[in-house]
Design a protein around this motif. Structure first.
Motif: not given
Length: 418
Positions: A102-105, A111-117, A155-157
């Motif tokens: 998770g990253f960002g706001p 729960v962090k809105r941005l996920k990367a992997g 992925s972004f929420m």
């Protein structure tokens, strides 16, 4: 002799059909245990099944698993000569590995809105090895085909109820195929081997996930077609045991080959309902096999006077319908069950020794146990393909007779959430 050798070479190009008729959907132990349904159920494996749902994961996760395939194909020919045979397949090992961070706001729940992997998985590929001495070895002796996908993913929420995601598929693979060539003067067989690695190919994976406050969820996933190419593959012949006359007349020489293989696009729609104890889900998967109409096979140097061959396939688009459930027996222990029905893309008249495909029923079950942040999963899948007969050949590589296929697939995986 020339006709025999040309027929062999046309047939050899059909190795790609094995991947088409044997799509490998084993990219998550939890999902496999629930009838291969996953599009509307957030999980680490959503990186493959629906990257839009990755944004809904509460924290970081690393996950890995393997699903040994134990399969057996039986063959029976009654006309014009009675013969039967079975495969003696080695165990193949489809695997997956996921890591998402998770990253960002953050949202209101932290729960962090941005996920990367990144995900690494094997959605196409298997191994077929017919028993020694089977009467149809001029169609196939052995095949090993692998396609490995490496997928960086974001992925972004968009809100607490909507997630979107995308991944870039980087695809590499390999092919090894062996066939026998009969020598009529001795009754022995020469062998031809095709081997090569594929060029790096690119595709993409898109996903949308939507949930409601009352536990219902919806998922939509599209994985693009990837064209995988073999360039400068090796064609080699082993003429041991054959006569001098055969060797002089067959005009078999080692050379190079090139070919291409379409790994088809897949569109999946999923629905699910979850509460504190129970999750019930269903998926409808549509695979665009119709892109696989034929396979061209080109040789650097002439073999029996030919520099290319074309093998017709004429696959058709096909549906797979799955349903599954997960029940929390205790806070730590979860029990899973599911089933799916897979319609074959292989038309009548186009079954081969590589792809004796038929409509298939899959029955699944499994368990998951949580040890704090560590989750351990185990599952089992039984695949039963309908007995299918083919009376007439419509291509140089198709084969008449009756085929029956079954597979037994245990699966094991672990994940760590932090």
């Amino acid at each position: 002799m020339k006709k025999l050798v040309l027929s062999l070479l046309v047939g050899a190009s059909s190795f790609a059909a094995y991947a088409g008729g044997f799509q490998v959907v084993l990219q998550g132990v939890r999902q496999t245990s629930m009838g291969n349904v996953a599009t509307a159920v957030p999980d680490a494996a959503s990186m493959f099944f629906n990257p839009g749902a990755v944004a809904m994961l509460e924290g970081n996760v690393v996950s890995a698993g393997v699903s040994p395939i134990i399969s057996r194909v039986s063959y029976l020919e009654s006309e014009p000569y009675y013969s039967e045979a079975k495969t003696d397949n080695p165990v193949s090992l489809p695997f997956y590995l996921y890591a998402a961070f998770g990253f960002g706001p953050e949202n209101a729940n932290g729960v962090k809105r941005l996920k990367a992997g990144v995900g690494v998985f094997t959605p196409f590929g298997s191994t077929v090895k017919w028993e020694d001495g089977w009467a149809k070895q001029s169609y196939l002796r052995e095949l090993s085909l692998r396609a490995i996908y490496i997928q960086p993913t974001v992925s972004f929420m968009l809100s607490d109820y909507i997630g979107i995601g995308a991944g870039l598929d980087v695809v590499v693979g390999s092919i090894d195929l062996k066939r026998g060539i009969p020598d009529p003067t001795t009754g022995n067989f020469a062998e031809v081997k095709f081997s090569g690695t594929t060029e790096t190919a690119l595709g993409y994976n898109l996903g949308l996930f939507v949930k409601s406050p009352d536990g219902f969820s919806f998922g939509l996933n599209y994985r693009s077609k990837v064209t995988s190419e073999v360039k400068n593959g090796d064609v080699t012949f082993d003429l041991t045991g054959t006569s001098q006359t055969f060797q002089q007349n067959a005009n078999l020489q080692d050379t190079k080959f090139s070919s291409s293989l379409p790994l088809p696009a897949v569109l999946t729609l999923g629905f699910a309902y979850s509460n504190d104890k129970l999750t019930v889900a269903t998926d409808l998967r549509y695979t665009q096999w119709s892109d696989y109409k034929e396979l061209k096979f080109e040789f650097q140097d002439p073999i029996a006077g030919a520099t290319r061959s074309v093998s017709k396939r004429k696959y058709k688009d096909a549906l797979t319908l799955g349903i599954g459930a997960e029940y929390g027996v205790t806070d730590a222990l979860k029990a899973r069950i599911g089933a799916y029905y897979d319609f074959t893309p292989v038309p009548q008249g186009y079954m081969t020794a590589e792809t004796p495909d038929a409509n298939a029923l899959g029955l699944t079950a499994g368990l998951g146990y949580s040890l704090g942040k560590l989750n351990i999963n185990a599952g089992f899948l039984f695949v039963n393909k309908e007995k299918r007969s083919q009376l007439a050949a419509s291509d140089a590589n198709t084969i008449s007779g009756t085929f029956k296929t079954q597979a037994y697939i245990p699966s094991f995986g672990v994940s760590y959430n932090f």
